[in-house]
Scaffold this motif. Structure first.
Motif, short mmCIF file in Angstrom:
data_model
loop_
_atom_site.label_atom_id
_atom_site.label_comp_id
_atom_site.label_asym_id
_atom_site.label_seq_id
_atom_site.Cartn_x
_atom_site.Cartn_y
_atom_site.Cartn_z
N MET A 1 32.26 -18.06 30.27
CA MET A 1 33.24 -18.47 29.34
C MET A 1 33.32 -17.47 28.03
SD MET A 1 34.48 -22.03 27.95
CE MET A 1 35.09 -22.47 29.54
N LYS A 2 34.57 -17.36 27.71
CA LYS A 2 34.57 -16.38 26.34
C LYS A 2 34.87 -17.12 25.12
CE LYS A 2 36.74 -12.54 26.97
NZ LYS A 2 37.81 -11.55 27.24
N TYR A 3 34.08 -17.10 23.99
CA TYR A 3 33.88 -17.70 22.87
C TYR A 3 34.35 -16.69 21.70
CZ TYR A 3 31.55 -21.13 25.23
OH TYR A 3 31.10 -22.07 26.33
N LEU A 4 34.89 -17.22 20.65
CA LEU A 4 35.12 -16.60 19.43
C LEU A 4 33.92 -16.82 18.50
CD1 LEU A 4 36.74 -14.55 17.49
CD2 LEU A 4 37.94 -16.80 17.08
N GLU A 29 37.23 -25.40 20.00
CA GLU A 29 36.17 -26.05 20.42
C GLU A 29 35.36 -24.57 21.12
OE1 GLU A 29 37.04 -28.75 23.48
OE2 GLU A 29 37.63 -30.24 22.08
N ARG A 30 35.93 -23.73 21.42
CA ARG A 30 35.27 -22.21 21.81
C ARG A 30 35.29 -21.30 20.52
NH1 ARG A 30 39.01 -20.82 26.30
NH2 ARG A 30 37.97 -18.85 26.16
N VAL A 31 35.05 -21.83 19.36
CA VAL A 31 35.01 -21.02 18.31
C VAL A 31 33.81 -21.41 17.59
CG1 VAL A 31 35.80 -20.56 15.94
CG2 VAL A 31 37.53 -20.68 17.79
N ALA A 100 42.31 -14.11 13.54
CA ALA A 100 41.46 -15.30 14.29
C ALA A 100 42.54 -16.12 15.60
CB ALA A 100 40.63 -15.99 13.60
N ILE A 101 43.71 -16.26 14.68
CA ILE A 101 44.45 -17.23 15.39
C ILE A 101 44.90 -16.15 16.73
CG2 ILE A 101 46.87 -18.01 15.79
CD1 ILE A 101 46.59 -18.74 12.74
N ASN A 102 45.30 -15.02 16.60
CA ASN A 102 45.65 -13.96 17.52
C ASN A 102 44.59 -13.97 18.59
OD1 ASN A 102 48.45 -13.09 17.52
ND2 ASN A 102 47.81 -12.87 15.38
N VAL A 103 43.38 -13.68 18.09
CA VAL A 103 42.31 -13.69 19.11
C VAL A 103 42.01 -14.75 19.93
CG1 VAL A 103 39.75 -13.48 19.31
CG2 VAL A 103 41.05 -11.79 17.77
N VAL A 104 41.96 -16.19 19.22
CA VAL A 104 41.54 -17.31 19.95
C VAL A 104 42.59 -17.51 21.22
CG1 VAL A 104 41.56 -19.75 20.05
CG2 VAL A 104 40.34 -18.36 18.41
N LEU A 105 44.00 -17.20 20.70
CA LEU A 105 45.00 -17.57 21.63
C LEU A 105 45.24 -16.22 22.91
CD1 LEU A 105 47.89 -18.77 19.17
CD2 LEU A 105 46.30 -20.12 20.68
N GLN A 106 44.78 -15.16 22.54
CA GLN A 106 44.74 -14.30 23.71
C GLN A 106 43.58 -13.76 24.52
OE1 GLN A 106 47.81 -11.09 22.45
NE2 GLN A 106 47.84 -12.33 20.64
N MET A 107 42.39 -14.49 23.91
CA MET A 107 41.21 -13.73 24.53
C MET A 107 40.93 -13.98 25.87
SD MET A 107 38.18 -15.95 22.46
CE MET A 107 37.98 -17.83 22.99
N ASP A 108 41.51 -14.97 26.21
CA ASP A 108 41.31 -15.25 27.89
C ASP A 108 42.29 -14.39 28.56
OD1 ASP A 108 39.35 -16.98 27.59
OD2 ASP A 108 40.80 -18.72 27.28
N ASP A 109 43.21 -13.94 28.14
CA ASP A 109 44.33 -13.27 28.87
C ASP A 109 44.39 -11.65 29.09
OD1 ASP A 109 45.51 -15.60 29.56
OD2 ASP A 109 46.42 -15.79 27.63
N LEU A 115 43.07 -6.24 23.68
CA LEU A 115 42.61 -7.61 22.58
C LEU A 115 42.48 -6.75 21.19
CD1 LEU A 115 42.52 -10.59 21.90
CD2 LEU A 115 40.14 -10.48 22.54
N ALA A 116 41.34 -5.66 21.21
CA ALA A 116 41.17 -5.22 20.05
C ALA A 116 42.38 -4.42 19.44
CB ALA A 116 39.96 -4.26 20.33
N GLU A 117 43.19 -4.00 20.25
CA GLU A 117 44.22 -3.21 19.71
C GLU A 117 45.42 -4.03 19.03
OE1 GLU A 117 48.13 -1.15 21.74
OE2 GLU A 117 46.21 -0.74 22.59
N ILE A 118 45.75 -5.12 19.90
CA ILE A 118 46.58 -6.28 19.31
C ILE A 118 45.92 -6.77 17.88
CG2 ILE A 118 47.46 -8.41 19.65
CD1 ILE A 118 47.99 -7.44 22.38
N ALA A 119 44.61 -7.03 17.96
CA ALA A 119 43.92 -7.96 16.98
C ALA A 119 44.03 -7.17 15.59
CB ALA A 119 42.42 -8.27 17.19
#
Length: 144
Positions: A1-4, A29-31, A100-109, A115-119
C-alpha cells in the motif's frame, strides 16, 4: 500500500493532516504526520519515526512531503527510509495544502515521476500574490 508521510518542524505536519482530512475524507487514513518537537534532538525524533516505520510492511511505499529540504526532520526521515530499504520513496519539499491534496488523490494512479511532476506544478501554482483594492461601495452609500 502507498502512504503519504508529512514531515515537519513542530506541529505543522499534524495540522496539515487535520486540514487535509477535510478535503480527502477516508483517504486521510493513509496519511501519517510526524514533526520534530521543540527542543527534541534529531536522534530522539529518529527513534520515534523508526518506531512508527516498524508498523509497516516492507512492501508499503511512501510519498514524503517535507516542510524544508535539508532540514533535520526531513533528512532524518530520508536516512531512515533508505536504511529500511525504502530508498525508492518519492520525496518532495515545500509542502502545502494544495500539494498534499493532489498527492493523496493521485498517488495510487500515477507512477512516481509523473506524480512528482504534477505535485511540483500544483505546489507552485498554489503560490500567488493577491491584490487588495479599496471598495467604493462605502462612498456610494453616503450619497443616499
Amino acid at each position: 500500500m502507498k502512504y503519504l508521510l508529512l514531515v515537519s518542524h513542530g506541529g505543522f505536519a499534524e495540522g496539515l493532516k487535520t486540514s487535509l482530512a477535510m478535503f480527502v475524507g477516508e483517504k486521510s487514513e493513509r496519511v501519517l504526520a510526524i514533526g520534530l518537537k521543540d527542543g527534541e534532538s534529531s536522534t530522539n525524533f529518529g527513534k520515534r519515526f523508526k518506531e512508527s516505520l516498524s508498523k509497516f510492511s516492507t512492501d508499503d511505499t511512501f510519498v514524503v512531503l517535507g516542510d524544508i529540504i535539508g532540514g533535520s526532520p526531513l533528512t532524518t526521515v530520508c536516512n531512515l527510509l533508505a536504511e529500511s530499504g525504502r530508498a525508492d520513496s518519492l520525496i518532495l519539499g515545500g509542502m502545502n495544502l494544495p500539494l498534499a491534496i493532489n498527492v493523496v488523490l493521485q498517488m495510487d494512479d500515477l507512477p512516481a515521476a509523473k506524480l512528482a511532476e504534477i505535485a511540483i506544478t500544483e505546489g507552485r501554482n498554489a503560490l500567488k500574490r493577491m491584490e487588495l483594492t479599496a471598495s467604493d461601495d462605502d462612498d456610494e452609500d453616503e450619497e443616499i
